[in-house]
Scaffold this active site. Structure first.
Site, short mmCIF file in Angstrom:
data_model
loop_
_atom_site.label_atom_id
_atom_site.label_comp_id
_atom_site.label_asym_id
_atom_site.label_seq_id
_atom_site.Cartn_x
_atom_site.Cartn_y
_atom_site.Cartn_z
N ASP A 40 0.83 -1.19 0.00
CA ASP A 40 0.00 0.00 0.00
C ASP A 40 0.87 1.25 0.00
OD1 ASP A 40 -2.87 0.93 0.34
OD2 ASP A 40 -1.94 1.96 2.05
N ASN A 41 0.67 2.10 -1.00
CA ASN A 41 1.34 3.41 -1.06
C ASN A 41 2.85 3.36 -0.83
OD1 ASN A 41 -1.00 4.95 -1.61
ND2 ASN A 41 -1.56 4.95 0.54
N GLU B 16 1.43 -0.55 -5.11
CA GLU B 16 0.19 0.21 -5.32
C GLU B 16 0.56 1.69 -5.19
OE1 GLU B 16 -3.65 2.16 -3.74
OE2 GLU B 16 -1.79 1.84 -2.65
#
Length: 690
Positions: free
Chosen positions: A412-413, A441
């Site tokens: 995530d990120n 991501e």
């Protein structure tokens, strides 16, 4: 390990492999940036000095710019060394487009660290044969050319690594040339059998070589696969009499796995499964107030029950999770786990390691923001206060889940963490277990996304979700196939729990069909977030997120009921994944070719794989024609470069629509009618000709 040389056939597939020869004496390696025959702009190549990447079974284009002064002809080859030290040699062919670029394709079949180096040489026999054919035909320098030819043949016959019979034949031809008439000299220069002999075993001088270059080949799943995302807490969740919802568990979520596998997916991706904080917990639709029973965002990781190495008690135990992983494996699925390196205010890290966060002047810890979005329930990590400690802890977390059977992480990120950290973490994890895969991501600036891929991320989210018009898709798909494919592997998710584009919001069911067809055929990796097959297209006003977003509540869905009622996209997804499995051309990234249509809403492209690489002995070609306007019927003419799959322009060939079964006779110019409300896309198999 020292390289071994051998003349025995290799399993390595290419259209250009030749018997091995060591460079030996005459190799030109002066202390200059260029060699005697320049070898420039080699590919595959990654900016910044990182190793280019491929996956097992991927057909990799190798290329280099090579030339020499004057008119003498050259040859170019690439020497490829596998992880176990086995060498193979492959001849390159010139593009003949004025670029002096030489190319060949090779399928790499072993996971691990490879090397390759380009070699060039003056091709003395080819130079002589070419010049002789030109001169003798017009009566110029026949005796000189005959004498030069005899010298070359005698030199070739003296090479002891040539077969004895071949050496004798070359000696005999040389003797005949010494007193030959023009017709015989011309016949020798144009003799196809002799040319083939020297093509396989050239007469080389001015040998030159590039420096060895690294190439990392990773397991096939790093570059090929169909992903399905779901929230395990929603699978098997039940609404209670008081209106609240009882969470699903790993045991109930496992009941969904056969349905996911039946649709043909390879990877089931789970959002974070850890305890969720209660401080600043978000309510439905990202509100700041919660109601009884609101489960909170799974990205607000950490509570008194534990942090990133713990499991939410509503989902079950560590043993339940391992049982879920085994159940997935029995269905032919691999589990991917979300790796979100952030913490809720209740995470044990906050009390134990406050230095891992950013403290504001008022003494509070800064929460996460992505303007205009605010995440009051999440504290971002600060990697600069205690890098040694935080690096070690993140590695421990990843290794913990690897021990639980997880080999794929959706990160995530990652662009909000230092690039250096990711380079170190991925290299460290892969050194111990090269099968571990990381998906980035990162919806951010192109340079950052590319850098993340270059430093190690095996897969990347992409801008695909926002590329919807014909021109946008042509530019995007050409870019991922040809500009960044040496190191960046896009995973074409059609939607995510965070992304519901306007195209899907307002394009109706046709939009869902169109996007699925393009994602599944244009790249070897694509993904779907649960609910896509139910056409969930209502957004929270003013956003690109589903209303009643699953991040903040449970979603109760009736998968089987929707399919029985004919109200599900599952049959199409199932068929698309069958087509992907049946057609190896669709499991390659770099073989995308855009074609043309007379309509600005009709996208046309093909994926072709040479017979040498399919494993069936037959070439595989798939043509996709898509009406990307989900609101209309389009009639137009499509124009194909049929030479890509070996068909002369104007020559007829048969195509079969793999979605409908229809068969047509096509050529390079063809009429199509695509009804967005019925069949908006053709996926056509080019049938083998007798």
């Amino acid at each position: 390990m020292a390289a071994r040389t051998s003349t025995r056939p290799k399993a390595l597939r290419s259209t250009s492999q030749i018997p091995l020869r060591t460079l030996g004496a005459g190799l030109d390696t002066p202390e200059t940036l260029t060699s005697r025959i320049p070898l420039l702009s080699p590919t595959p190549h990654v900016p910044g000095g990182f190793a280019p990447k491929a996956v097992v079974g991927e057909v990799v284009p190798f290329g280099v710019v090579a030339f020499r002064e004057g008119h003498d002809l050259i040859g170019v080859q690439v020497r490829v060394t596998s992880p176990d030290g086995e060498e193979s040699l492959h001849r390159l062919r010139p593009r003949l487009d004025g670029t002096d670029r030489w190319v060949t394709d090779i399928a790499l079949d072993v996971q691990g660290s490879w090397t390759f180096r380009f070699e060039a040489f003056s091709d003395d026999f080819a130079t002589w044969a070419h010049a002789t054919a030109l001169k003798v035909a017009v009566g110029v320098d026949t005796p000189v050319m005959a004498a030069l030819g005899a010298e070359l043949l005698i030199r070739a016959a003296a090479e002891k690594d040539r077969p004895v019979a071949q050496r004798r034949r070359l000696t005999a031809i040389a003797a005949e040339l010494s007193a030959a008439d023009p017709e015989h000299v011309l016949a020798v220069a144009t003799d196809a059998e002799l040319s083939a002999l020297f093509a396989e075993r050239p007469l080389m001088t001015l040998r030159s070589a590039s420096a060895p270059q690294p190439l990392l080949v990773e397991r096939t799943a790093a570059g090929v696969g169909a992903w399905y995302e779901f929230f395990p807490r929603s699978e098997g969740a039940k609404r209670l009499k008081d209106g609240t919802v009882k969470s699903g568990t790993f045991r109930t979520a496992a009941k969904r796995l056969p349905g996911v596998a039946a649709m043909g997916f390879d990877v089931v991706y789970l959002v974070p499964i850890h305890p969720i904080g209660t401080s600043n917990r978000k309510g439905r639709n990202n509100t700041l107030t919660t109601e009884p029973g609101d489960p909170g965002s799974p990205y607000a990781i950490g509570s008194p029950e534990g942090g990133h190495d713990a499991i939410h008690p509503d989902l079950g135990t560590a043993a339940d999770f391992r049982s879920f992983v085994r159940a997935a494996q029995r269905e032919g699925l691999e589990v991917a786990l979300d790796l979100a390196l952030q913490a809720s205010p209740d995470h044990p890290w906050v009390a134990e390691h406050p230095e891992w966060f950013t403290t504001l002047p008022d003494g509070t810890i800064a929460y996460a923001e992505n303007p205009p979005k605010k995440y009051q329930d999440i504290y971002p990590l600060n990697f600069d206060n205690d890098p040694e400690g935080i690096y070690a802890e993140m590695l421990r977390v990843v290794q913990h889940w690897v021990r639980q059977g997880v080999k794929i992480f959706r990160v995530d990120n990652p662009h909000t963490k230092p690039l250096q950290f990711w380079e170190w973490l991925i290299a460290t994890v892969n050194a111990a277990d090269p099968d571990v895969i990381f998906l980035a991501e990162a919806f951010t600036r192109p340079a950052v996304m590319r850098a993340l891929a270059a430093v190690g991320f095996q897969q990347s989210y992409s801008y695909f979700t926002w590329r919807n018009t014909k021109s946008e898709l042509e530019e995007f798909l050409n870019g991922i196939a040809h500009d960044t494919s040496d190191y960046m592997r896009p995973n074409l998710f059609v939607n995510t729990h965070d992304i519901l584009t306007e195209y899907l919001q307002f394009g109706g069911r046709a939009a869902y069909r169109i996007r699925a067809c393009i994602a599944a055929t244009a790249a070897p990796i694509y993904g779907v977030y649960a609910g896509y097959e139910l056409f969930e297209n209502v957004a929270r006003p003013g956003s690109e997120e589903n209303i009643d977003n699953e991040k903040y509540e449970y979603k109760l869905r009736d998968w089987e009921g929707a399919e029985l009622a004919g109200d599900s996209l599952a049959p199409l997804l199932r068929r698309l994944n069958e087509i992907r499995r049946d057609h190896p051309a669709l499991r390659q990234l770099r073989n995308f070719s855009a074609h043309w249509s007379d309509d600005d809403a009709v996208l046309v492209y093909s994926k072709h794989l040479d017979a040498a690489f399919t494993g069936t002995g037959h070439a595989d070609t798939v043509i996709v024609v898509a009406n990307v306007d989900p609101h209309s019927v389009r009639e137009t003419t499509v124009h194909l470069d049929t030479t890509i799959w070996g068909v002369t322009p104007g020559e007829p060939f048969e195509v079969e629509d793999l979605l409908t079964g229809a068969v047509w006779t096509w050529s390079d110019h063809n009429y199509v009618r695509l009804d967005a409300f019925a069949e908006p896309v053709h996926i056509l198999k080019v049938r083998q000709r007798a």
